[in-house]
Design an enzyme around this catalytic site. Structure first.
Site, PDB file in Angstrom:
ATOM      1  N   PRO A  83     -21.555 -34.948  18.811  1.00 46.04           N
ATOM      2  CA  PRO A  83     -21.688 -34.547  17.530  1.00 46.04           C
ATOM      3  C   PRO A  83     -20.867 -34.934  16.579  1.00 46.04           C
ATOM      4  O   PRO A  83     -19.605 -35.275  16.774  1.00 46.04           O
ATOM      5  CB  PRO A  83     -21.952 -32.925  17.652  1.00 46.04           C
ATOM      6  CG  PRO A  83     -21.928 -32.538  19.060  1.00 46.04           C
ATOM      7  CD  PRO A  83     -21.223 -33.866  19.814  1.00 46.04           C
ATOM      8  N   CYS A  84     -21.362 -35.294  15.230  1.00 43.92           N
ATOM      9  CA  CYS A  84     -20.262 -35.367  14.194  1.00 43.92           C
ATOM     10  C   CYS A  84     -19.934 -33.866  13.657  1.00 43.92           C
ATOM     11  O   CYS A  84     -20.689 -33.048  13.137  1.00 43.92           O
ATOM     12  CB  CYS A  84     -21.297 -36.016  13.093  1.00 43.92           C
ATOM     13  SG  CYS A  84     -20.150 -36.569  11.757  1.00 43.92           S
ATOM     14  N   GLN A  85     -18.527 -33.718  13.585  1.00 46.75           N
ATOM     15  CA  GLN A  85     -17.978 -32.639  13.332  1.00 46.75           C
ATOM     16  C   GLN A  85     -16.866 -32.682  12.341  1.00 46.75           C
ATOM     17  O   GLN A  85     -16.648 -33.722  11.990  1.00 46.75           O
ATOM     18  CB  GLN A  85     -17.763 -31.696  14.534  1.00 46.75           C
ATOM     19  CG  GLN A  85     -18.711 -31.587  15.476  1.00 46.75           C
ATOM     20  CD  GLN A  85     -18.405 -30.805  16.828  1.00 46.75           C
ATOM     21  OE1 GLN A  85     -17.573 -31.455  17.493  1.00 46.75           O
ATOM     22  NE2 GLN A  85     -19.041 -29.778  17.283  1.00 46.75           N
ATOM     23  N   ASN A 124     -22.646 -42.164  17.736  1.00 50.55           N
ATOM     24  CA  ASN A 124     -22.729 -40.872  16.939  1.00 50.55           C
ATOM     25  C   ASN A 124     -23.820 -41.398  15.673  1.00 50.55           C
ATOM     26  O   ASN A 124     -24.130 -42.355  15.465  1.00 50.55           O
ATOM     27  CB  ASN A 124     -21.545 -40.740  16.280  1.00 50.55           C
ATOM     28  CG  ASN A 124     -20.814 -39.045  15.950  1.00 50.55           C
ATOM     29  OD1 ASN A 124     -21.716 -38.849  14.922  1.00 50.55           O
ATOM     30  ND2 ASN A 124     -20.307 -38.640  16.819  1.00 50.55           N
ATOM     31  N   VAL A 125     -23.840 -40.401  14.646  1.00 55.75           N
ATOM     32  CA  VAL A 125     -24.757 -40.687  13.641  1.00 55.75           C
ATOM     33  C   VAL A 125     -24.222 -41.619  12.655  1.00 55.75           C
ATOM     34  O   VAL A 125     -22.743 -41.872  12.777  1.00 55.75           O
ATOM     35  CB  VAL A 125     -24.989 -39.087  13.046  1.00 55.75           C
ATOM     36  CG1 VAL A 125     -25.651 -38.100  13.782  1.00 55.75           C
ATOM     37  CG2 VAL A 125     -23.296 -38.678  12.561  1.00 55.75           C
TER      38      VAL A 125
END
Length: 431
Positions: A83-85, A124-125
């Site tokens: 996830p992008c966090q 990732n995004v």
């Protein structure tokens, strides 16, 4: 050396997009370990689908933060989508350097530090390159944090933001692909040898994995350089890193210095929804009732409004319209986890057989991600589960193409070589 096995460990495995894509790329890829765990879910349906399709793989269903990284099997390559966090960090005299709670990047870092694979292949995004956002004071900080961490661990990195539809796949899915190589590899040496010559750098970026031969007429933008070594530590980096507009669509980093640019893709023959959607769908629940059709029309029509900030400042806010129904003459939009619900982002198509408006089927959602139809179909898995996994999945045949390029690089190396260099590799988590 071409027959040597490339041992792969898979984090955040989902329903096996990396595994399936690499197996399509070469029989020499061998997944020796995989972990898939969905927090706060009693029904671990993605893991169950993974095990159903790869029953012989050593796959575990454990919270990665609790896994003893030293007990993971040795590997040549670590893969995973994460996830992008928020990647901000702080320090504590008792705990050393740590990231914000729940940020899975630090578990990836822990696995790398424990097992030292020669290669790392991550997804990732697309917005990771500018995260936490172009409107923030530090656009690109989060991706820069990843690059700086990998540099401190002794790796070089290439990256590229890829729209799968540009390369002939049936989905307009934009994702950032990251490929890292350990400092004792030949590919790492190649990057180091060209890093002092701007012309060589641009020539290399034009044909650089992951996924080379993707630049229209070899067009690239202006070369931009960023020295990640200007910051004394990750904490200093987290607090003070600045790069205008964030990181560009493609580039590489070696010895803490990043070189990047934008590019225009060489568009391949388009695969449209027409080639995926099956006429006269038999599942009657897919078809829209008049009430649902009205709701979809409103949701997809777009809107404009004015909002007020906490400080009392008014600002315009809105979203543009989305085609309703979705055109069958274009690739699908990005799949989402809520694909089956009455929501703005769900696909609605006109069935090419009977002309009725309907949702896409679970099997069609699988084909949009280039999985085999029925990949997620098994006892105990609901249609909602199936759509959710496809919203989180990779475009498998894109992974296949990148995997073919990585194999050529791996064939030039002697694999299964343990590597430690206390003089060159800086430990990022110890004070």
């Amino acid at each position: 050396m071409s027959e040597q096995k490339i041992k792969v460990a898979e984090m955040f495995a989902g329903v096996g997009g990396f595994h399936l894509g690499l197996s399509r790329a070469s029989e020499n890829y061998e997944v020796v370990w995989a972990d898939q765990f969905e927090p706060a879910r009693k029904n671990q349906f993605a893991y169950n689908i993974y095990k159903h399709n790869f029953p012989d793989t050593n796959a575990v269903n454990e919270d990665i933060s609790l896994v003893n990284k030293d007990l993971i099997p040795d590997m040549d390559m670590l893969v995973g989508g994460f996830p992008c966090q928020d990647y901000s960090v702080a320090s504590s005299s008792a705990k050393g350097l740590y990231g914000k709670k729940g940020v899975l990047w630090w578990d990836i870092k822990d696995v790398i530090e424990a097992k030292w694979p020669q290669f790392i292949f991550l997804e990732n995004v697309d917005r990771l390159l500018t995260s936490p956002g172009t409107n923030s004071t530090q656009p690109g900080r989060d991706f820069g944090m990843i690059l700086r961490t990998l540099s401190d661990l002794g790796y070089a990195v290439t990256w590229k933001m890829i729209n799968a539809a540009d390369y002939g796949f049936p989905q307009r899915r934009r994702r950032t692909f990251i490929f890292a190589t350990r400092q004792d590899t030949k590919f790492n040496a190649t990057l180091a040898n060209i890093a002092d010559n701007d012309n060589k750098i641009l020539d290399f970026i034009k044909h650089m994995p992951p996924l080379s031969n993707t630049l229209k007429n070899e067009n690239v933008g202006r070369l931009i350089k960023v020295d990640l070594n200007e910051y004394e530590s990750l904490i200093d980096f987290s607090d003070n890193f600045q790069v205008r507009r964030g990181f560009r669509k493609t580039g590489f980093m070696v010895n803490g210095k990043a070189f990047m640019t934008d590019f225009t893709a060489e568009i391949r023959e388009t695969t449209t929804l027409q080639k995926v959607i099956v006429p006269n769908a038999e599942d009657e629940t897919l078809y829209l009732t008049p009430e649902k059709e009205e709701k979809f029309a409103i949701l997809k029509g777009g809107f404009r409004t004015t909002k007020i900030s906490k400080t009392g400042h008014e600002y315009p806010y809105g979203m543009g319209g989305i085609a309703f129904p979705d055109s069958l003459d274009r690739p699908a939009r990005t799949m989402v986890t809520s694909e089956h619900t009455v929501s703005r982002m769900s696909h609605v198509v006109k069935d090419p057989g009977n002309g009725r408006l309907r949702l896409i089927s679970p099997e069609e959602s699988e084909k949009i991600n280039t999985f085999p139809a029925g990949w997620t179909s098994m006892e105990g898995i609901t249609p909602s589960n199936r759509y959710f996994t496809m919203g989180n999945a990779l475009v498998v045949d894109l992974v296949k193409e990148i995997g073919e390029e990585i194999k050529k690089i791996a064939d030039e190396e002697i694999l299964n070589v343990s590597f430690r260099s206390n003089k060159k590799v800086k430990k990022v988590i110890h004070n």
